[in-house]
Scaffold this active site. Structure first.
Site, PDB file in Angstrom:
ATOM      1  CB  ALA A  63      -0.579  -6.162 -11.414  1.00  0.00           C
ATOM      2  N   GLY A 102       1.421  -2.282  -7.344  1.00  0.00           N
ATOM      3  CA  GLY A 102       0.528  -2.804  -6.318  1.00  0.00           C
ATOM      4  C   GLY A 102       1.275  -3.324  -5.106  1.00  0.00           C
ATOM      5  CD  GLU A 105      -1.310   1.137  -5.830  1.00  0.00           C
ATOM      6  OE1 GLU A 105      -1.965   2.143  -6.130  1.00  0.00           O
ATOM      7  OE2 GLU A 105      -1.349   0.077  -6.480  1.00  0.00           O
ATOM      8  CD  GLU A 125       1.380   1.232 -10.721  1.00  0.00           C
ATOM      9  OE1 GLU A 125       1.018   0.457  -9.829  1.00  0.00           O
ATOM     10  OE2 GLU A 125       2.272   2.091 -10.550  1.00  0.00           O
TER      11      GLU A 125
END
Length: 700
Positions: A63, A102, A105, A125
């Site tokens: 992120a 992310g 992901e 995370e």
């Protein structure tokens, strides 16, 4: 405005490239660009397959930290991932550098993944008090299995590409990123290979033994006591296994993610995350200050600290020469270093041949004349001023001009040490924490005359050897140990007044520390603190309260774990502390002799007196300029003294409790104890509370 995501054509393959340096973070503009370029590629009839890659040094490293704590702007990552999954053309994620959080992901949105050999993947995370919030807890166990997913997600650790391929996270290792990914995608198109959408099957989920979830929760409860994020990570992976559908599992992931977003632990861990970066900034150093090059290091002393410090440099390829008075001491020290390296290799941290490489970077001598060409010399001998000054006078004579002369002192006056040289501008404190090859904190201590170049060199050196370096001013104990003194004194006063050592340690342990103050004293060696206190007593302020209880224990020959008896008893080969009736009797007798009437002491009082003593002294340190910012204190305590990271350090914790409430309790303890104790409220706390502020609002 130019998009940070571009589309290139490589024959029949469209390559979508993220160009958002330095780490291709998933900002709103990147998310929008990913969606827009995918739509363009799918609308182009000449494009038969799609490769998604990162330009520059990495794939997508997660992120955008600049968006942390702000409302999510559309499109959100889940909708972008869904669009890639639903692409009618095969999508291949091409990973180099890192695919983290992310980023991984997003890679899971692709139908296939390839990676270059030296890349890494991970979902870190949990280290921010969160869990993967865009389907990572649902997709990873499907491709890699539940056990691998639990290990990766609850630890947050990165996995190298070859291991990721073995686990099924990556489909193929390629030598060249774009050519390899394009060739892989061309092959898929030519063969009419099916699009593999992770969400559409259970994958490896049903291979798991459902008992694994309770095992993980139980282990995490022991290893990460009171930390919410790892437990929620486990529950989210369990939801992937137990939920009736992918959507149901994803909904549970989002619920658990939301719970963590509201948790004070998340705020604390993000505070530490940003704090690590903030402490590297030294406001009064001129921006053009150049660090001195460190190509060769010398260390004085091959004991526990000297050997551990040397390992830090050998680990990163910097040659080290260690000086000792006698060859026997060098032989002993080198034997311990070798054993440490061999143990690490046996645990699989690096190949056994790496042991010889690292040992090969270490050389030994009994002559100061052999280290004159070193760029930095770090003295790591006993904490005795006269000995250190004697060594620095020798170093002044033999070291080349401009060499940094550093002292691994934990409490002593850097200016007095520097006075033994003709070059105080080259002198600095470099306080490593034991074990020096493991502990992440490096407390650098600037002297009155330490030059900007010397300070910059010490700070950059910390980063180069993998430490988190904090710059402290010069006073007795600097940041960490100066604050530790009132913390320990309060622990001993609590025992005089009615608590038992095991009561105090239990409360501090339950708060989240690795151990309480008494077990910590036994581990470090009570004789070490005894020597420091005997020196301090010569100038102890008249009327200031002092407990001689620890001194009496040392004078009984009880030095802690090394003598199998200190505040606690220790069985042969065990580090587990056991309460000792002899100490209980000694405490009662000591209190009677000191005129202290013992009483019931609550757990709440134990916690407040220990932790708020840290906070009050920390505020004084801030006001004096010994610490640059409140976060410097928090980082010092989290990485040097095992203050629980999920509580954010003492100053952040005080803000979380409410600084007005903390001040009220400090005033209460001050009224109870009188002026002879540590409880006179720090003027900075009183001023901040009067202004309705907290430490977060502090500016110099």
């Amino acid at each position: 405005m130019t998009s940070p995501v571009v589309l290139e054509k490589h024959g029949e393959i469209g390559v979508i490239l993220v160009q958002n340096p330095p780490v291709n973070a998933l900002s709103q503009a990147v998310r929008q660009g990913l969606a827009d370029r995918l739509a363009e590629a799918n609308a182009d009839d000449e494009i038969k397959g799609i490769v998604l890659a990162g330009d520059g040094r990495t794939f997508i490293a997660g992120a955008d930290i600049r968006e942390f704590g702000k409302p999510m702007q559309e499109p959100d990552l889940n909708s972008v991932i869904r669009a890639y999954e639903e692409s009618p053309k095969p999508v291949v994620a091409a990973i180099h550098g890192t695919a983290l959080g992310g980023g991984l992901e997003t890679a899971f949105a692709a139908h296939y993944r390839v990676a270059v050999p030296k890349s890494f993947v991970g979902l870190p995370e949990v280290k921010l008090g969160l869990l993967p919030g865009a389907g990572g807890t649902q997709r990873l166990p499907r491709v890699a299995g539940v056990e691998t997913a639990l290990k990766m997600i609850t630890s947050g650790d990165m996995v190298p590409a070859p291991m990721a391929a073995k686990a099924g996270i990556v489909d193929e290792i390629v030598d060249e990123l774009i050519p390899g990914a394009v060739a892989f995608c061309e092959k898929l198109v030519a063969e009419g290979a099916p699009r593999k959408v992770i969400r559409e099957s259970r994958g490896k989920l049903d291979e798991a033994d459902p008992a694994i979830f309770e095992t993980f929760k139980s282990d995490l409860a022991k290893k990460q006591r009171g930390v919410l994020a790892p437990q929620n990570c486990t529950l989210a992976v369990e939801a992937a296994y137990r939920a009736e559908s992918f959507e149901a599992g994803l909904a549970e992931e989002r619920r658990l993610f939301g719970e963590l977003m509201e948790s004070p632990q998340r705020a604390a861990q993000i505070h530490i995350f940003f704090g690590e970066r903030e402490v590297a900034k030294i406001p009064d150093l001129p921006k053009d200050t150049q660090a001195k090059k460190i190509g060769k290091v010398a260390i004085i002393g091959c004991g526990t600290m000297g050997g551990g410090i040397a390992m830090n440099f050998a680990n990163v390829g910097i040659p080290v020469t260690i000086v000792e008075n006698e060859q026997a001491a060098l032989d002993r020290g080198f034997g311990i270093i070798r054993k440490n390296y061999e143990n690490s290799a046996k645990r699989g941290r690096f190949p056994m041949e790496e042991v010889e490489k690292r040992m090969g970077r270490l050389s030994a001598t009994t002559s100061y004349e052999d280290i004159g060409d070193a760029d930095i010399v770090i003295e790591a001998v006993f904490e005795e001023m006269e000995l250190k000054k004697e060594i620095f006078a020798k170093l002044d004579k033999v070291m080349k001009p401009g060499a940094v002369l550093a002292s691994n002192t934990s409490t002593l006056d850097i200016d007095e040490i520097a006075s033994a040289t003709s070059r105080p501008e080259d002198v600095i404190g470099t306080h490593f924490f034991s074990p020096a090859n493991v502990m992440r904190l490096l407390e650098n201590v600037r002297g009155e005359k330490s030059s900007p170049e010397t300070i910059k060199t010490a700070m950059d050196m910390g980063k180069a050897i993998g430490k988190v370096a904090v710059l402290a001013g010069n006073c007795h104990g600097f940041i960490g140990n100066r604050m530790l003194h009132p913390y320990r004194r309060q622990a001993e006063f609590l025992v005089e007044e009615g608590a038992q050592p095991e009561d105090v340690d239990r409360v501090i342990y339950d708060f989240g520390f690795a151990m309480g103050p008494f077990a910590m004293g036994d581990l470090a060696g009570l004789d070490v603190g005894y020597r420091v206190r005997q020196h301090q007593l010569k100038t102890w302020p008249q009327g200031k309260r002092y407990s001689s209880l620890a001194d009496k224990i040392v004078e009984m020959g009880r030095h802690g774990q090394k003598t199998q008896a200190g505040w606690f008893l220790y069985e042969e080969g065990s580090r587990a502390p056991k309460p000792d009736p002899v100490i209980k009797e000694l405490i009662a007798k000591h209190a009677a002799e000191a005129g202290v009437k013992r009483r019931e002491v609550s757990d709440e009082e134990i916690l407040e007196r220990c932790i708020y003593a840290l906070v009050n002294e920390g505020a004084k340190i801030l006001e004096e300029g010994i610490a640059i910012r409140p976060v410097d204190i928090d980082i010092t305590y989290v990485y040097g003294y095992a203050f629980p990271k999920h509580r954010g350090g003492p100053m952040h914790y005080a803000d979380a409790v409410g600084l007005d409430k903390v001040l009220a309790r400090i005033r209460h303890f001050h009224e109870q104890s009188g002026d002879g104790d540590d409880w006179e409220p720090a003027p900075l706390i009183e001023r901040l509370v009067a202004e309705g502020k907290g430490f977060r609002d502090f500016t110099r």
